[in-house]
Design a protein around this motif. Sequence first.
Motif, short mmCIF file in Angstrom:
data_model
loop_
_atom_site.label_atom_id
_atom_site.label_comp_id
_atom_site.label_asym_id
_atom_site.label_seq_id
_atom_site.Cartn_x
_atom_site.Cartn_y
_atom_site.Cartn_z
N TYR A 129 0.82 15.85 2.63
CA TYR A 129 -0.19 14.81 2.49
C TYR A 129 0.46 13.44 2.40
CZ TYR A 129 -4.42 17.57 1.76
OH TYR A 129 -5.51 18.36 1.95
N LYS A 130 1.48 13.36 1.55
CA LYS A 130 2.13 12.07 1.33
C LYS A 130 2.63 11.50 2.66
CE LYS A 130 6.11 11.69 -0.97
NZ LYS A 130 6.98 11.80 -2.16
N HIS A 131 3.33 12.34 3.42
CA HIS A 131 3.88 11.84 4.69
C HIS A 131 2.78 11.45 5.66
CE1 HIS A 131 7.95 12.45 3.57
NE2 HIS A 131 7.76 13.73 3.28
N HIS A 132 1.73 12.28 5.69
CA HIS A 132 0.62 11.98 6.60
C HIS A 132 -0.02 10.62 6.26
CE1 HIS A 132 -2.84 12.48 9.16
NE2 HIS A 132 -3.64 12.31 8.13
N ILE A 133 -0.28 10.43 4.97
CA ILE A 133 -0.94 9.20 4.55
C ILE A 133 -0.06 7.98 4.82
CG2 ILE A 133 -1.80 7.95 2.53
CD1 ILE A 133 -2.69 10.73 1.48
N ALA B 36 1.62 6.70 -6.77
CA ALA B 36 0.57 7.64 -7.16
C ALA B 36 1.04 9.08 -6.99
CB ALA B 36 -0.69 7.38 -6.34
N PHE B 37 1.82 9.35 -5.91
CA PHE B 37 2.29 10.72 -5.71
C PHE B 37 3.36 11.11 -6.72
CE2 PHE B 37 -0.03 10.81 -1.77
CZ PHE B 37 -0.31 12.16 -1.61
N SER B 38 4.04 10.11 -7.30
CA SER B 38 5.02 10.42 -8.34
C SER B 38 4.32 10.70 -9.68
CB SER B 38 6.03 9.28 -8.49
OG SER B 38 5.40 8.19 -9.16
N ARG B 39 3.05 10.34 -9.80
CA ARG B 39 2.23 10.64 -10.98
C ARG B 39 0.95 11.32 -10.50
NH1 ARG B 39 5.30 6.66 -11.73
NH2 ARG B 39 6.06 5.91 -13.75
N PRO B 40 1.04 12.63 -10.19
CA PRO B 40 -0.09 13.29 -9.48
C PRO B 40 -1.42 13.24 -10.20
CG PRO B 40 1.87 14.68 -9.52
CD PRO B 40 2.13 13.55 -10.46
N PHE B 41 -1.43 13.00 -11.53
CA PHE B 41 -2.73 12.96 -12.20
C PHE B 41 -3.56 11.76 -11.77
CE2 PHE B 41 -1.11 9.70 -14.96
CZ PHE B 41 0.22 10.04 -15.15
N LEU B 42 -2.97 10.82 -11.00
CA LEU B 42 -3.74 9.69 -10.48
C LEU B 42 -4.47 10.04 -9.20
CD1 LEU B 42 -1.03 6.91 -10.95
CD2 LEU B 42 -3.03 7.28 -12.37
N LEU B 43 -4.11 11.19 -8.60
CA LEU B 43 -4.61 11.50 -7.26
C LEU B 43 -5.95 12.20 -7.30
CD1 LEU B 43 -1.31 12.79 -5.67
CD2 LEU B 43 -2.45 10.64 -5.18
N GLN C 45 0.82 -1.20 0.00
CA GLN C 45 0.00 0.00 0.00
C GLN C 45 0.86 1.26 0.00
OE1 GLN C 45 -2.99 -0.34 3.08
NE2 GLN C 45 -4.31 -1.49 1.70
N SER C 46 2.01 1.21 0.71
CA SER C 46 2.91 2.36 0.69
C SER C 46 3.46 2.57 -0.71
CB SER C 46 4.07 2.14 1.66
OG SER C 46 3.57 1.87 2.92
N VAL C 47 3.81 1.47 -1.37
CA VAL C 47 4.32 1.59 -2.74
C VAL C 47 3.25 2.22 -3.63
CG1 VAL C 47 5.09 0.29 -4.76
CG2 VAL C 47 5.92 -0.34 -2.50
N ILE C 48 1.99 1.80 -3.44
CA ILE C 48 0.91 2.38 -4.22
C ILE C 48 0.85 3.89 -4.00
CG2 ILE C 48 -1.63 2.52 -4.41
CD1 ILE C 48 -1.78 -0.47 -3.97
N VAL C 49 0.96 4.32 -2.72
CA VAL C 49 0.90 5.75 -2.42
C VAL C 49 2.07 6.48 -3.07
CG1 VAL C 49 1.10 7.44 -0.56
CG2 VAL C 49 -0.42 5.49 -0.31
#
Lengths: 468, 468
Positions: free
Chosen positions: B162-166, B142-149, B135-139
Amino acid sequence: SPSEREGHSSTQSSHRLLAYSDALISIIATVMILPVAHTKVEDNEELRESLQGLLTTKIGVYLMTFLIVTVAWAAHIRLFQVVVRIDDCLALLNLACMMLITFLPYTFSLMATFPENILGILLFCGCVMVIGVIQSVIVLYAFSRPFLLNEQIQISENQTFYKHHILKVIMKVPIMCFFASIFSFIFFQLSYVLLAIVIFLPYISQCLKWCRSKAIGQVEETPDSMLFYTYLPNEPLSKERVEAFSDGVYAIVATLLILDICEDNVPDPTIVQKQFGGSLTAALRVYGPEYLAYFGSFATVGLLWFVHHSLFLHVTKATRFMGLLNTFSLAFVGGLPLAYQLTHEFPPNSHNELEAIQISCVIIFFAGIFQLAIWVVALYNEQETLHPYVRYGGREHVLMLAKLALYPCIALGTFFLTCILSKFSAPIFHLMEITVPFAFLVLRILVRLGLALLRLLFCPDRPDRRIV
Amino acid sequence: SPSEREGHSSTQSSHRLLAYSDALISIIATVMILPVAHTKVEDNEELRESLQGLLTTKIGVYLMTFLIVTVAWAAHIRLFQVVVRIDDCLALLNLACMMLITFLPYTFSLMATFPENILGILLFCGCVMVIGVIQSVIVLYAFSRPFLLNEQIQISENQTFYKHHILKVIMKVPIMCFFASIFSFIFFQLSYVLLAIVIFLPYISQCLKWCRSKAIGQVEETPDSMLFYTYLPNEPLSKERVEAFSDGVYAIVATLLILDICEDNVPDPTIVQKQFGGSLTAALRVYGPEYLAYFGSFATVGLLWFVHHSLFLHVTKATRFMGLLNTFSLAFVGGLPLAYQLTHEFPPNSHNELEAIQISCVIIFFAGIFQLAIWVVALYNEQETLHPYVRYGGREHVLMLAKLALYPCIALGTFFLTCILSKFSAPIFHLMEITVPFAFLVLRILVRLGLALLRLLFCPDRPDRRIV
């Protein structure tokens, strides 16, 4: 007016009712693989011999049940393309209909186990007739409250004509079953012929129409009635429901595997104490092949779902013929629990083990090749059925083809490997299954490289027309 | 920009991926009822005694598994409220995550069967940790490709925060499992305490927050981070996914019944020949109670789904607390196969038979009462959670209440009947179950009559305020 009632709670959108029905029907279609998968194949006898017994009855029952349930599902789709809103009464009628559909596989397996006893035929025909009556009641009820109907029928002035046409189509199958049940008292072989006709009726009538149109030229059709309730292969199925049904089959197949593991592979504490000196690790080591088989099979089911998902992302409209191919693909996917069961229950390096792997390869190959066939059929009508960006040419097109071709190629390759290498074993096969996801990850890169190479070789002068 | 890529095939709407995940997780949550239902209860020993053995381990395992899987599902919902679009890579990562989630029930049942062996704990914690890592890898992906967010994070300037919080929230549970697995080597009882904390963490932390806010006044919250990834009970769950998950549970429960019938109740031709003189009718008559139990149980599951469906039609937003109550209700629905198994396997007119019916009544009562509780909780925040037309007062409100109260009342009534009437038997119970749908049909008329009567009795002067 219907739009005024839209927000009111006494009529409801049918979306969730249909999703629940799809889930029920897809599970029921797949369930009959269990008696096949749970048939104990003895170690000492040859797999081929015991499979002959299986193939003739249980696998036949499974495939026929899958087809029958799918026919019932297609009828259900057609019905709820006419009735687009529901109320409490329709929801309850639909549940009654579902109850009888879930009972169909049992009556059919009775019929297959006792082919010469008319009780099976009577029960099966009885179920089908009651389903037909319930569906007719649904239609009559919906036509008495027109705001439940499809917009197109609602605004039509010819509602009575629609009602009679739809009732006629719905009652066709139950009436044939009625005759089949009567013939069963006189000459039961005829009943089977009638039932076979019932199942293949849509395809037969389509063939006949096609032959007639070729022989005496295009016959004129009543365009008013053709909009609903036909069996035309180009008529659109609801893409949403095809996806929901497929998801149900893939989900239940993936979980049938862990269901077996949860029931059979938790060792008994007393046995662990006696046979393994209390060492749980030693006791679980015995189940090693099961775990490997589970992860391998789950990966295969998951990836076949992934390919299906990728394919249907590109599809804008699913025709009835594509739906049929999809059913064939799903029927083979439903056979995967059998493959799982066979590959882990034979001793290593036996002749049986190799044959079990070959059966698995055949199942995976056909599941994959029918998915590929959906794509090929979609390409024939690409203007209507596909998104513009995946039509002939372009990288997305090649990528999709590569994804679809991967499983059939791997299955075929593995099949030939088992013929050549006698050292090939089930653990190697399952490890292969687990590594396939990585093949999918590098596929995009391989396709990009391959296309660049082709471009370099054949048209080095043309400018690079990148899409992504 | 994201809207430009909207139509492009390399990123995809996550809708179908989530529907498939919901189907998988709901089946897995329910599957552990099978070892309970399939436990053979001997005829000669008392049901109470054999149930004591069951209750302590298998039912406990089932309920805990249900809770654990539901926690994993809630985490999955939160994750895909942040990641709203997917690509091939994310789809494959999600499938890997699903594979491990489906393995959780098995590791948990190993843990329960061998509580003093650390292997179970290690396997369970290992699974949870790997799920956390995926799940961390997924996050991160996704954050490395922001259009997925999610749109809201996409336009935020504070993406790193946000990334760190999640990531922090996601890794909380796996890190606690890491400590649990280390403690298992030293003092394994502590591991169980830690694991119990993990499962109830959301509720504990919520309680603590509430206590603190009562003790030292309202603490200030960071509204920026509270938008995602909190455990607030009023935070909305995705209503669509709650429905999909519930549908999955209801569908698999309804079909687990026919699955057993298809496997066990097709008689063997040789046995029919020997024991029943070739009469299939006589052979099938033995299974009579099974058929009746099947239709009765299917009707019950179907109607509980129907009530759930009616309830969620009125709900506009499902809060986390409503989701928890829904989980409890579903856990009892999942117990229905046990009720089915118990009610048809005892000889008629035995003491065991009556107790089996009582257990069924208790299961149905709790399944119904938790549905009612969802409604009560929804009424507390009716401005936010309900459609205007079902709020206090009005006929739809009364009708909904009547629908929700029907099953608990019937179950309670039947329970007391079994105490009074010693003649009460399983067939009567199942026939009652089959007649309940008709009660639902007349409910609307009864409510209308009841309301008219009340109006006549208490306010005969007020004009008739009809809504429908």
